[in-house]
Design a protein around this motif. Structure first.
Motif, PDB file in Angstrom:
ATOM      1  N   MET A   1       5.839   1.911 -13.810  1.00 37.38           N
ATOM      2  CA  MET A   1       4.761   1.839 -12.942  1.00 37.38           C
ATOM      3  C   MET A   1       4.099   0.438 -12.727  1.00 37.38           C
ATOM      4  O   MET A   1       3.648   0.196 -11.706  1.00 37.38           O
ATOM      5  CB  MET A   1       3.533   2.658 -13.655  1.00 37.38           C
TER       6      MET A   1
ATOM      7  N   ARG B   1       5.651  -1.615  -9.717  1.00 37.36           N
ATOM      8  CA  ARG B   1       5.489  -1.166  -8.376  1.00 37.36           C
ATOM      9  C   ARG B   1       4.289  -2.070  -7.685  1.00 37.36           C
ATOM     10  O   ARG B   1       3.329  -1.834  -7.694  1.00 37.36           O
ATOM     11  CB  ARG B   1       5.117   0.343  -8.262  1.00 37.36           C
ATOM     12  N   GLY B   2       4.841  -3.405  -7.129  1.00 34.98           N
ATOM     13  CA  GLY B   2       4.020  -4.121  -6.263  1.00 34.98           C
ATOM     14  C   GLY B   2       2.880  -4.939  -7.245  1.00 34.98           C
ATOM     15  O   GLY B   2       2.265  -5.596  -6.756  1.00 34.98           O
ATOM     16  N   GLY B   3       2.851  -4.698  -8.583  1.00 36.13           N
ATOM     17  CA  GLY B   3       1.982  -5.264  -9.277  1.00 36.13           C
ATOM     18  C   GLY B   3       2.294  -6.573 -10.062  1.00 36.13           C
ATOM     19  O   GLY B   3       3.750  -6.995  -9.706  1.00 36.13           O
ATOM     20  N   VAL B   4       1.860  -7.177 -10.702  1.00 36.21           N
ATOM     21  CA  VAL B   4       2.052  -8.346 -11.535  1.00 36.21           C
ATOM     22  C   VAL B   4       3.193  -8.129 -12.446  1.00 36.21           C
ATOM     23  O   VAL B   4       2.927  -7.062 -13.102  1.00 36.21           O
ATOM     24  CB  VAL B   4       0.703  -9.049 -11.983  1.00 36.21           C
TER      25      VAL B   4
ATOM     26  N   GLU C   1      -0.845 -17.241  -7.025  1.00 41.32           N
ATOM     27  CA  GLU C   1      -1.810 -16.515  -7.563  1.00 41.32           C
ATOM     28  C   GLU C   1      -1.815 -16.089  -8.881  1.00 41.32           C
ATOM     29  O   GLU C   1      -2.533 -15.700 -10.015  1.00 41.32           O
ATOM     30  CB  GLU C   1      -2.236 -15.268  -6.661  1.00 41.32           C
TER      31      GLU C   1
ATOM     32  N   ILE D   1      -3.641 -16.265 -13.704  1.00 42.59           N
ATOM     33  CA  ILE D   1      -3.559 -14.984 -14.367  1.00 42.59           C
ATOM     34  C   ILE D   1      -2.860 -15.412 -15.537  1.00 42.59           C
ATOM     35  O   ILE D   1      -2.928 -14.844 -16.836  1.00 42.59           O
ATOM     36  CB  ILE D   1      -2.703 -13.907 -13.689  1.00 42.59           C
TER      37      ILE D   1
ATOM     38  N   SER E   1       3.402   2.171 -18.778  1.00 44.82           N
ATOM     39  CA  SER E   1       3.769   3.121 -17.943  1.00 44.82           C
ATOM     40  C   SER E   1       3.835   4.751 -18.202  1.00 44.82           C
ATOM     41  O   SER E   1       4.686   5.229 -18.052  1.00 44.82           O
ATOM     42  CB  SER E   1       5.238   2.745 -17.484  1.00 44.82           C
TER      43      SER E   1
ATOM     44  N   GLY F   1      -5.357 -10.565 -10.103  1.00 45.67           N
ATOM     45  CA  GLY F   1      -3.902 -10.301  -9.575  1.00 45.67           C
ATOM     46  C   GLY F   1      -3.883  -8.667  -8.959  1.00 45.67           C
ATOM     47  O   GLY F   1      -5.027  -8.433  -8.551  1.00 45.67           O
ATOM     48  N   ARG F   2      -2.850  -8.399  -8.546  1.00 48.61           N
ATOM     49  CA  ARG F   2      -2.366  -7.096  -7.705  1.00 48.61           C
ATOM     50  C   ARG F   2      -2.272  -5.984  -8.561  1.00 48.61           C
ATOM     51  O   ARG F   2      -1.758  -6.207  -9.445  1.00 48.61           O
ATOM     52  CB  ARG F   2      -1.169  -7.322  -6.979  1.00 48.61           C
ATOM     53  N   ARG F   3      -3.008  -4.893  -7.944  1.00 47.82           N
ATOM     54  CA  ARG F   3      -2.498  -3.480  -8.698  1.00 47.82           C
ATOM     55  C   ARG F   3      -1.378  -3.223  -8.451  1.00 47.82           C
ATOM     56  O   ARG F   3      -0.986  -3.347  -7.153  1.00 47.82           O
ATOM     57  CB  ARG F   3      -3.902  -2.609  -8.154  1.00 47.82           C
ATOM     58  N   PRO F   4      -0.754  -2.098  -9.038  1.00 44.44           N
ATOM     59  CA  PRO F   4       0.453  -1.411  -8.754  1.00 44.44           C
ATOM     60  C   PRO F   4       0.102  -0.857  -7.430  1.00 44.44           C
ATOM     61  O   PRO F   4      -1.103  -0.235  -7.093  1.00 44.44           O
ATOM     62  CB  PRO F   4       0.759  -0.667  -9.847  1.00 44.44           C
ATOM     63  N   THR F   5       1.251  -0.873  -6.358  1.00 45.62           N
ATOM     64  CA  THR F   5       0.984  -0.233  -5.228  1.00 45.62           C
ATOM     65  C   THR F   5       2.292   0.582  -4.869  1.00 45.62           C
ATOM     66  O   THR F   5       3.337   0.025  -5.206  1.00 45.62           O
ATOM     67  CB  THR F   5       0.439  -0.992  -4.304  1.00 45.62           C
TER      68      THR F   5
ATOM     69  N   GLY G   1       4.869  10.183 -11.376  1.00 44.74           N
ATOM     70  CA  GLY G   1       5.769   9.738 -10.332  1.00 44.74           C
ATOM     71  C   GLY G   1       5.259   8.638  -9.722  1.00 44.74           C
ATOM     72  O   GLY G   1       4.109   8.127  -9.836  1.00 44.74           O
ATOM     73  N   CYS G   2       6.200   7.842  -8.938  1.00 44.87           N
ATOM     74  CA  CYS G   2       5.686   6.733  -8.093  1.00 44.87           C
ATOM     75  C   CYS G   2       4.648   6.961  -7.390  1.00 44.87           C
ATOM     76  O   CYS G   2       3.352   6.390  -7.057  1.00 44.87           O
ATOM     77  CB  CYS G   2       6.646   6.281  -7.263  1.00 44.87           C
TER      78      CYS G   2
ATOM     79  N   THR H   1       2.070   8.857  -7.898  1.00 45.97           N
ATOM     80  CA  THR H   1       0.763   8.713  -8.397  1.00 45.97           C
ATOM     81  C   THR H   1      -0.137   7.572  -8.012  1.00 45.97           C
ATOM     82  O   THR H   1      -1.257   7.777  -7.777  1.00 45.97           O
ATOM     83  CB  THR H   1       0.934   8.574 -10.145  1.00 45.97           C
ATOM     84  N   LEU H   2       0.437   6.666  -7.209  1.00 44.70           N
ATOM     85  CA  LEU H   2      -0.145   5.412  -6.798  1.00 44.70           C
ATOM     86  C   LEU H   2      -0.700   5.805  -5.521  1.00 44.70           C
ATOM     87  O   LEU H   2      -1.430   4.955  -4.892  1.00 44.70           O
ATOM     88  CB  LEU H   2       0.865   4.405  -6.558  1.00 44.70           C
TER      89      LEU H   2
ATOM     90  N   MET I   1      10.580   6.208  -9.762  1.00 44.96           N
ATOM     91  CA  MET I   1       9.899   5.472 -10.678  1.00 44.96           C
ATOM     92  C   MET I   1      10.655   4.953 -11.931  1.00 44.96           C
ATOM     93  O   MET I   1      10.523   3.745 -12.465  1.00 44.96           O
ATOM     94  CB  MET I   1       8.704   6.058 -11.198  1.00 44.96           C
TER      95      MET I   1
END
Lengths: 181, 605
Positions: free
Chosen positions: A42, A45-48, A77, A81, B116, B350-354, B382-383, B385-386, B461
């Motif tokens: 998890m 997926r596109g996160g840090v 960025e 962090i 995870s 920072g970025r959240r998972p996506t 699974g993926c 969930t995002l 995932m």
């Protein structure tokens, strides 16, 4: 080179695990014990994404805050962090168009690897450009792996993959050339 | 193999399995355990070993397959994540009573953090509940060694053994010198013994007594006894640690200069804790610091709440990972010394998972929201969930629960007479894993909702493992297939249609049709079929590429970045409009049909 604790930071899909593996295998080829720690699933997926690398006599796979010799940031960025991992005087290599603020006391090395990867026509080579740049920057100081050692690791690893090996070495050399300029 | 290799903890355990002559391994993927089985499949191929290696349909099935091989005298193992063990807990508990013949290892990987997972549960508590010994490695190298020790323990006492690594062991890499591979020459031979293998409750009582006798002996078994790691001077205080907390503690003691003054005991078998060890530490030391993840399993067995500092005493946090910096603070405080304050991390950023750029699930959720704007959206593990980022996911409980929760929401609302649209989402692998029994229940009880099976032809995932529909198994070997549509129809579902979410207008129409059907006629199933964008194993055709650009019609309204949330659509603060991040755009072209101003256009290659 003595023990090294590194933080490699980016976002999912940038090839952090491959970059970490190249450095770890370089350490093994030098006879150093090595541990790395990574995140999957998890979090990926596109996160840090963060990867810890410790070469030398260590038993924990994680770098503690204030202990890292260097931070390699594949996104500008991410410096904010993860900079708390750096020891006083620890260096930063960052993929950015300009040096991020707030890094007083740390040697900061900036390379626009996004643009270089696009010019090379190989967006996936970002990680190798960055690593080439980093090893060339530290070539004289002896504080980090040398260009020849990393080239050796990539050649060993991709020995049976002609095109991929050539493309990888081209990206690595592009990073090295930009460190010289 | 005679040189040091960089191995992931999971690869190291897999090598331990082939070194120990294990013949049968079955698993269902789950982070952080997934690479164990895929690595076993690779080693099997490399060494040409006589093994059965499979991705089972779920963890209960995996455990039962491996256990039967053990009943037939072979060494066998099953690997899963901690929540997978919940699914497999039924046979696990029973297997403890019946015991084993060939060595039987249950590898259950925990996720303190949790990085995870739905929970931070401690599989060692499950081992304790089942009355099964558990081994707790501190590193990839020790995990490899304990695989072999575990088989020996299992065979010495005819008992299942749990190996419990955590994320920081599974997903750490270490330089390892692999040992020689010993192909097993055992032949399966099932010896009938109904009094044991099919024991009725009366015999189970006797088996339980035998189990307790085994545990008492295991608590004195020398090879898994706790180890004093530093030859410390006589001290009043000591640390008892297991798992990766022991590795952190070792390094921290060195850095704090306490290696010669503070004894550190490493426990590799936290349950049952060795009886002599319990006596020794309680006699020798006035104060004992217990470091373990995630629950106080050793602490429970060191029953002296006045002298033992741990989770139950409140000294060590009960939630989250025991990070090395946390352990540094705990040890310093325990030893009564000061340490300089470590730099604090920046505020959450920072970025959240996506969902990935080009992920077909993004289009599915977008269409679902259009078709049922006021719906209830149960979803699953699974993926996808995002899809929560897109407002397309309202509930996430456990594998398969999207379907049963949709049933529950329907029946609950029906009592009051007003039933909202309910659109449940579940992945293809999760559907095969735990979605079929609740689908049968839905049909039989006439629960009316839409079930969207997000079929991206993989278990995404966890790293793109196969599903039963694909025709290949662990290591790429060919397998038979199960037809998803046929399965859905055989459960009694009348409405079952397949669509490609990347064709957004047509898929939205299909979703509207399914929602209308569910309102009036009953359960509708939509199979949203399009391959995962990051799946390198996918062999079939991919949708056409549609390269896009932003036209001057973009007024920066940000509808696309907030409602569609593709990471390749980036709002440019200076230009006050949206731009395409060409480094990550996959040319899926779905966003063309999202922009209300038609400002996203297809351009030539």
């Amino acid at each position: 080179m003595t023990g090294q604790q590194l933080i490699i930071s980016g976002v999912g899909g940038q090839g952090i695990l491959f970059l970490t593996r190249i450095l770890a295998e370089t350490a093994i080829s030098l006879g150093m014990p090595v541990m790395t720690s990574e995140t999957h699933g998890m979090a990926q997926r596109g996160g840090v994404v963060i990867s810890h690398l410790k070469a030398g006599e260590f038993s924990s796979p994680l770098v503690r805050p204030g202990r890292a010799d260097g931070l390699i940031a594949m996104k500008a960025e991410n410096v904010a962090i993860h900079r708390h991992f750096l020891r006083p005087g620890g260096w930063v290599v960052v993929n950015a168009k300009a040096a991020p603020a707030g890094l007083d006391g740390h040697p900061v090395h900036v390379i626009d690897a996004d643009t270089l990867a696009l010019e090379l026509g190989n967006p996936q080579s970002l990680n190798l450009i960055l690593i080439g740049y980093a090893v060339a920057r530290f070539a004289a100081s002896g504080d980090f792996f040398s260009p020849d050692q990393v080239i050796g690791t990539i050649e060993r690893r991709l020995v049976e993959k002609g095109k991929l090996r050539d493309a990888s070495l081209a990206a690595l050399r592009l990073g090295m050339e930009n460190a010289a300029g | 193999m005679s040189e040091r290799m960089l191995l992931l903890g999971n690869e190291a355990m897999a090598h331990g399995l082939v070194e120990a002559g294990c013949n049968v391994v079955a698993s269902y993927p789950g982070t952080p355990a997934s690479e164990i089985l895929s690595s076993v499949a690779q080693w099997r191929a490399r060494y040409d070993l006589p093994m059965h290696v499979e991705w089972a349909v779920n963890e209960k099935v995996a455990l039962e397959i491996a256990y039967a091989a053990s009943q037939a005298g072979l060494r066998a193992a099953t690997a899963m994540k901690q929540v997978g063990l919940n699914v497999a807990s039924d046979p696990f508990m029973s297997a403890a009573y019946l015991g084993v013949k060939g060595g039987f290892l249950v590898i259950s990987a925990d996720d303190p953090g949790p990085h995870s997972s739905q929970t931070e549960q401690d599989s060692r508590l499950m081992a304790m509940g089942a009355k099964v010994p558990v081994l707790d490695p501190d590193s990839p190298e020790q995990a490899r060694e304990l695989v072999k020790v575990g088989f020996e323990l299992s065979e010495a006492f005819e008992i299942p053994v749990m190996l419990r690594p955590t994320t920081r062991v599974c997903h750490a890499n270490q330089d390892i010198l692999p040992g020689p591979v010993a192909p097993s020459d055992r032949k399966a031979l099932f010896e009938k013994n109904p009094a044991r293998w099919a024991a009725t409750p009366k015999f189970r009582h006797r088996l339980h007594l035998e189990l307790e006798e085994k545990l008492a002996k295991i608590a004195a078994w020398e090879p898994t006894a706790p180890r004093l790691l530093n030859p410390a001077a006589p001290a009043r205080r000591a640390i008892v640690a297991s798992g990766v907390a022991a590795a952190h503690a070792r390094e921290v003691l060195n850095d704090l200069g306490l290696r010669e003054t503070l004894p550190l005991w490493q426990v590799v078998q936290p349950y049952p804790l060795h009886g002599d060890f319990v006596t020794t530490v309680l006699e020798q030391y006035d104060e004992i610091l217990v470091l373990e993840e995630t629950t106080g399993v050793m602490e429970l067995q060191l029953a002296d709440r006045y002298r033992v500092k741990g989770k139950r005493s409140g000294f060590v946090p009960e939630v989250g990972e025991l990070s090395p910096e946390l352990i540094e603070g705990l040890i310093a405080s325990f030893a009564g010394i000061e340490t300089p304050e470590a730099p604090a991390p920046a505020a959450e950023g920072g970025r959240r998972p996506t969902l990935c750029p080009g992920c077909p699930h993004r289009a599915s959720f977008y269409a679902i929201k259009r078709a049922a704007p006021k719906g209830i959206f149960p979803s699953d593990i699974g993926c996808y969930t995002l899809g929560i980022n897109l407002g397309g996911v309202d509930t996430v409980l456990c594998m398969g629960a999207a379907v049963s929760q949709a049933c529950g929401f329907y029946h609950a609302h029906k009592i009051g007479g007003e039933v909202p649209d309910i659109v449940a989402t579940i992945g293809d692998s999760t559907f095969f894993h735990a979605g079929i029994p609740p689908l049968i229940d839905a049909v039989v009880q006439d629960a009316r909702f839409v079930l969207v099976i997000l079929d991206n032809a993989t278990t995404a995932m966890t790293g793109n493992q196969p599903t039963p529909a694909l025709g290949w198994g662990a290591g790429g070997v060919p397998t038979a297939t199960v037809n998803m549509e046929g399965l859905v129809r055989a459960c009694g579902v009348k409405f079952c249609k397949v669509g490609r979410p990347g064709n957004l207008p047509a898929f939205t129409d299909l979703m509207k049709e399914a929602v209308a059907f569910a309102r009036t006629d009953g359960l509708a199933v939509v199979i949203a079929r399009q391959p995962c964008v990051v799946d390198r194993t996918f062999k079939g055709d991919r949708p056409p590429r549609r390269k896009v650009a932003i036209s001057d019609a973009c007024n920066g309204c940000r509808y696309c970045t907030t409602q569609f949330e593709c990471p390749a659509l980036v709002y440019d603060e200076e230009e006050k409009r949206v731009a395409i991040d060409t480094l990550i755009c996959t040319d899926c072209g779905v966003c063309i049909d999202v922009c209300p101003r038609l400002a996203i256009e297809e351009v030539g290659q």
